[in-house]
Design a protein around this motif. Structure first.
Motif, PDB file in Angstrom:
ATOM      1  N   ILE A  11      40.346  39.598  46.566  1.00  0.00           N
ATOM      2  CA  ILE A  11      40.147  38.792  45.362  1.00  0.00           C
ATOM      3  C   ILE A  11      41.155  39.230  44.303  1.00  0.00           C
ATOM      4  O   ILE A  11      41.257  40.423  43.986  1.00  0.00           O
ATOM      5  CB  ILE A  11      38.723  38.962  44.819  1.00  0.00           C
ATOM      6  CG1 ILE A  11      37.692  38.594  45.883  1.00  0.00           C
ATOM      7  CG2 ILE A  11      38.513  38.092  43.570  1.00  0.00           C
ATOM      8  CD1 ILE A  11      36.267  38.939  45.487  1.00  0.00           C
ATOM      9  N   PHE A  54      37.065  29.867  44.734  1.00  0.00           N
ATOM     10  CA  PHE A  54      36.356  30.135  43.478  1.00  0.00           C
ATOM     11  C   PHE A  54      36.365  28.920  42.552  1.00  0.00           C
ATOM     12  O   PHE A  54      35.415  28.705  41.797  1.00  0.00           O
ATOM     13  CB  PHE A  54      36.964  31.347  42.783  1.00  0.00           C
ATOM     14  CG  PHE A  54      36.767  32.627  43.532  1.00  0.00           C
ATOM     15  CD1 PHE A  54      35.502  33.175  43.687  1.00  0.00           C
ATOM     16  CD2 PHE A  54      37.838  33.286  44.118  1.00  0.00           C
ATOM     17  CE1 PHE A  54      35.308  34.343  44.397  1.00  0.00           C
ATOM     18  CE2 PHE A  54      37.662  34.454  44.828  1.00  0.00           C
ATOM     19  CZ  PHE A  54      36.389  34.984  44.971  1.00  0.00           C
ATOM     20  N   ARG A  96      43.097  38.141  40.356  1.00  0.00           N
ATOM     21  CA  ARG A  96      42.946  37.393  39.114  1.00  0.00           C
ATOM     22  C   ARG A  96      44.288  37.345  38.393  1.00  0.00           C
ATOM     23  O   ARG A  96      44.981  38.352  38.272  1.00  0.00           O
ATOM     24  CB  ARG A  96      41.909  38.040  38.200  1.00  0.00           C
ATOM     25  CG  ARG A  96      41.716  37.292  36.876  1.00  0.00           C
ATOM     26  CD  ARG A  96      41.022  38.118  35.804  1.00  0.00           C
ATOM     27  NE  ARG A  96      39.696  38.555  36.180  1.00  0.00           N
ATOM     28  CZ  ARG A  96      39.373  39.813  36.449  1.00  0.00           C
ATOM     29  NH1 ARG A  96      40.303  40.764  36.386  1.00  0.00           N
ATOM     30  NH2 ARG A  96      38.147  40.151  36.772  1.00  0.00           N
ATOM     31  N   MET A 147      34.030  40.245  38.390  1.00  0.00           N
ATOM     32  CA  MET A 147      34.934  39.125  38.662  1.00  0.00           C
ATOM     33  C   MET A 147      35.371  38.435  37.379  1.00  0.00           C
ATOM     34  O   MET A 147      36.491  37.948  37.277  1.00  0.00           O
ATOM     35  CB  MET A 147      34.255  38.110  39.589  1.00  0.00           C
ATOM     36  CG  MET A 147      34.140  38.563  41.028  1.00  0.00           C
ATOM     37  SD  MET A 147      33.592  37.216  42.088  1.00  0.00           S
ATOM     38  CE  MET A 147      33.495  38.061  43.666  1.00  0.00           C
ATOM     39  N   SER A 148      34.475  38.361  36.418  1.00  0.00           N
ATOM     40  CA  SER A 148      34.791  37.680  35.169  1.00  0.00           C
ATOM     41  C   SER A 148      35.028  38.701  34.069  1.00  0.00           C
ATOM     42  O   SER A 148      34.192  39.574  33.834  1.00  0.00           O
ATOM     43  CB  SER A 148      33.646  36.745  34.781  1.00  0.00           C
ATOM     44  OG  SER A 148      33.931  36.090  33.569  1.00  0.00           O
ATOM     45  N   ALA A 171      30.715  35.948  45.357  1.00  0.00           N
ATOM     46  CA  ALA A 171      30.644  35.435  43.981  1.00  0.00           C
ATOM     47  C   ALA A 171      29.310  34.738  43.762  1.00  0.00           C
ATOM     48  O   ALA A 171      28.691  34.861  42.695  1.00  0.00           O
ATOM     49  CB  ALA A 171      31.796  34.476  43.723  1.00  0.00           C
ATOM     50  N   TYR A 186      25.990  36.083  41.478  1.00  0.00           N
ATOM     51  CA  TYR A 186      25.383  35.191  40.494  1.00  0.00           C
ATOM     52  C   TYR A 186      23.876  35.078  40.711  1.00  0.00           C
ATOM     53  O   TYR A 186      23.088  35.163  39.765  1.00  0.00           O
ATOM     54  CB  TYR A 186      26.042  33.813  40.588  1.00  0.00           C
ATOM     55  CG  TYR A 186      25.467  32.773  39.662  1.00  0.00           C
ATOM     56  CD1 TYR A 186      25.686  32.839  38.288  1.00  0.00           C
ATOM     57  CD2 TYR A 186      24.716  31.718  40.165  1.00  0.00           C
ATOM     58  CE1 TYR A 186      25.167  31.885  37.435  1.00  0.00           C
ATOM     59  CE2 TYR A 186      24.182  30.756  39.312  1.00  0.00           C
ATOM     60  CZ  TYR A 186      24.408  30.843  37.955  1.00  0.00           C
ATOM     61  OH  TYR A 186      23.892  29.895  37.113  1.00  0.00           O
ATOM     62  N   TYR A 189      32.872  43.107  42.999  1.00  0.00           N
ATOM     63  CA  TYR A 189      32.515  41.702  42.779  1.00  0.00           C
ATOM     64  C   TYR A 189      31.568  41.523  41.601  1.00  0.00           C
ATOM     65  O   TYR A 189      31.250  40.392  41.234  1.00  0.00           O
ATOM     66  CB  TYR A 189      31.949  41.062  44.042  1.00  0.00           C
ATOM     67  CG  TYR A 189      30.750  41.756  44.652  1.00  0.00           C
ATOM     68  CD1 TYR A 189      29.477  41.645  44.102  1.00  0.00           C
ATOM     69  CD2 TYR A 189      30.883  42.506  45.816  1.00  0.00           C
ATOM     70  CE1 TYR A 189      28.386  42.264  44.661  1.00  0.00           C
ATOM     71  CE2 TYR A 189      29.787  43.132  46.396  1.00  0.00           C
ATOM     72  CZ  TYR A 189      28.542  43.002  45.817  1.00  0.00           C
ATOM     73  OH  TYR A 189      27.452  43.607  46.382  1.00  0.00           O
ATOM     74  N   LEU A 212      40.541  33.176  39.244  1.00  0.00           N
ATOM     75  CA  LEU A 212      40.236  34.006  40.406  1.00  0.00           C
ATOM     76  C   LEU A 212      40.688  33.269  41.654  1.00  0.00           C
ATOM     77  O   LEU A 212      40.482  32.057  41.772  1.00  0.00           O
ATOM     78  CB  LEU A 212      38.730  34.268  40.496  1.00  0.00           C
ATOM     79  CG  LEU A 212      38.137  35.309  39.552  1.00  0.00           C
ATOM     80  CD1 LEU A 212      36.616  35.249  39.643  1.00  0.00           C
ATOM     81  CD2 LEU A 212      38.627  36.704  39.880  1.00  0.00           C
ATOM     82  N   ASP A 269      33.059  27.203  41.013  1.00  0.00           N
ATOM     83  CA  ASP A 269      32.922  26.889  39.579  1.00  0.00           C
ATOM     84  C   ASP A 269      32.585  25.422  39.367  1.00  0.00           C
ATOM     85  O   ASP A 269      31.808  25.072  38.467  1.00  0.00           O
ATOM     86  CB  ASP A 269      34.212  27.239  38.836  1.00  0.00           C
ATOM     87  CG  ASP A 269      34.390  28.736  38.658  1.00  0.00           C
ATOM     88  OD1 ASP A 269      33.390  29.464  38.796  1.00  0.00           O
ATOM     89  OD2 ASP A 269      35.525  29.174  38.398  1.00  0.00           O
ATOM     90  N   TYR A 281      34.432  45.503  49.072  1.00  0.00           N
ATOM     91  CA  TYR A 281      33.319  44.588  48.854  1.00  0.00           C
ATOM     92  C   TYR A 281      32.215  44.804  49.886  1.00  0.00           C
ATOM     93  O   TYR A 281      31.025  44.713  49.572  1.00  0.00           O
ATOM     94  CB  TYR A 281      33.781  43.128  48.945  1.00  0.00           C
ATOM     95  CG  TYR A 281      35.119  42.836  48.340  1.00  0.00           C
ATOM     96  CD1 TYR A 281      35.321  42.992  46.969  1.00  0.00           C
ATOM     97  CD2 TYR A 281      36.188  42.397  49.116  1.00  0.00           C
ATOM     98  CE1 TYR A 281      36.549  42.709  46.399  1.00  0.00           C
ATOM     99  CE2 TYR A 281      37.413  42.111  48.561  1.00  0.00           C
ATOM    100  CZ  TYR A 281      37.599  42.271  47.202  1.00  0.00           C
ATOM    101  OH  TYR A 281      38.815  41.998  46.651  1.00  0.00           O
TER     102      TYR A 281
END
Length: 351
Positions: free
Chosen positions: A79, A141, A81, A46-47, A190, A194, A43, A108, A145, A232
């Motif tokens: 998860i 997700f 993508r 993720m980006s 997520a 962050y 995790y 995602l 966002d 995870y």
């Protein structure tokens, strides 16, 4: 005999249905036809675009339609993508799969092996802005966002240190509460990633919060209950233990007035910083080499002189070439590096 046939039919029907289908549309005039499907098992990643995460790729047709389908995914939520980009095959070989791609679009989502997911065009033919799925957790997700965008707007209304501090405290709690309300611990990760990011302004609140908030243990319980064998869960459990160990070590140092543990933490921090600096330097070197690989040998030589702030005349004399030839090489360098000036070119290599 009839009973056996019925059982066989039911088993066959179940097997046929136990497969996923992820489909959607891209704009063929804007994006390459190749579409990638990745599974995200870390995790903290993720980006971005990571080659080790990619499990399938397909090509969109002339209308932009693509589909991934099969029966190889996990029976539990994971998860995933889907991403598209504008990189050519040559560029991908050079610098596409290195953890980032500045010219890509990604989505995602949460899914399992039996899910159907559709990604229709949204307003203005934008890709990956809407999710239609039989899995109610699929668009978690996108919701997160959207909340982050609200947060950025709140920060931007008044640009001051006082406003930033007030918003830090407010949004730290807001994001946590929102993650719990999603009722999907995988999506909560997520938000946790962050909030606990060491490079974030919110990290100081995380360190303080970790000492007296039961939220983190509750999240661990939710993960262990819903996803006991998921990567995870183990990753979160280990990170939580490591962060708490660091906190307890700091408390012990203060209570015993001993500098031994403090020196150990400082040494570890110093080594970690050295390692991070090395990684940053290595990534910059790799990026510089990737950029230079786009140039011919002669252009690479001219580039080295440009980076030394030499004039076209100086470069021409040093390389025994005409000034017009140097200008031609310089223009080719700008075009290949996608820059407009010497300063922009220098910014790619000199930090």
């Amino acid at each position: 005999m009839q009973l056996r046939c019925l059982i066989a039919f039911l088993i066959f029907s179940w097997c046929c249905e136990a497969q996923y289908s992820f489909s959607g549309y891209t704009n063929p005039e804007e994006w390459q036809k190749t579409v990638y499907l990745s599974i995200v098992e870390d995790y903290r990643k993720m980006s971005g675009v990571y080659s080790e995460q990619i499990i399938a790729k397909t090509s969109a047709d002339e209308t932009g339609y693509f589909e991934f389908k099969g029966d190889m995914l996990s029976a539990e939520n994971r998860i995933y993508r889907i991403h598209v980009d504008k990189c050519t095959e040559t560029q991908q070989d050079i610098n596409h799969f290195n953890g980032h791609c500045s010219d890509s679009e990604e989505l995602l989502f949460i899914a399992k092996n039996t899910d159907t997911l559709k990604l229709p065009f949204s307003f203005g033919n934008q890709v990956f802005c809407r999710v239609e799925s039989n899995n109610p957790k699929a668009n978690a997700f996108l919701k997160i966002d959207s909340l982050k965008n609200d947060m950025r707007f709140a920060y931007g209304e008044v640009r001051s240190e006082a406003n930033r501090k007030l918003n830090n405290k407010k949004w730290f709690t807001t994001l946590q509460d929102y993650g719990t309300a999603l009722n999907e611990p995988v999506a909560e990760l997520a938000i946790y990633a962050y909030l606990s990011d060491r490079s974030s302004d919110l990290h100081s609140y995380y360190v303080e919060d970790l000492q007296n908030n039961s939220y983190y243990d509750n999240l661990k319980e939710r993960l262990e209950t819903a996803y006991p064998n998921a990567p995870y869960t183990a990753q979160y459990r280990n990170e939580l233990a490591a962060d708490r160990f660091m906190l307890s070590s700091a408390e012990e140092n203060r209570s015993t007035s001993s500098n031994i543990y403090l020196y150990a933490v400082l040494a570890a921090s110093f080594l970690l910083n050295l390692f991070l600096l090395y990684q940053i330097w290595k990534n910059k070197q790799s990026k510089s080499e990737d950029l230079k690989s786009k140039l011919s040998k002669q252009e690479q030589v001219v580039l080295e002189h440009l980076l030394q702030d030499k004039t076209n005349k100086d470069i021409a004399e040093a390389l025994f070439l005409s000034v017009s030839t140097i200008k031609t090489h310089t223009n080719n360098i700008y075009k290949k590096l996608e820059v407009q000036s010497r300063d922009e070119a220098k910014s790619l290599f000199i930090k």
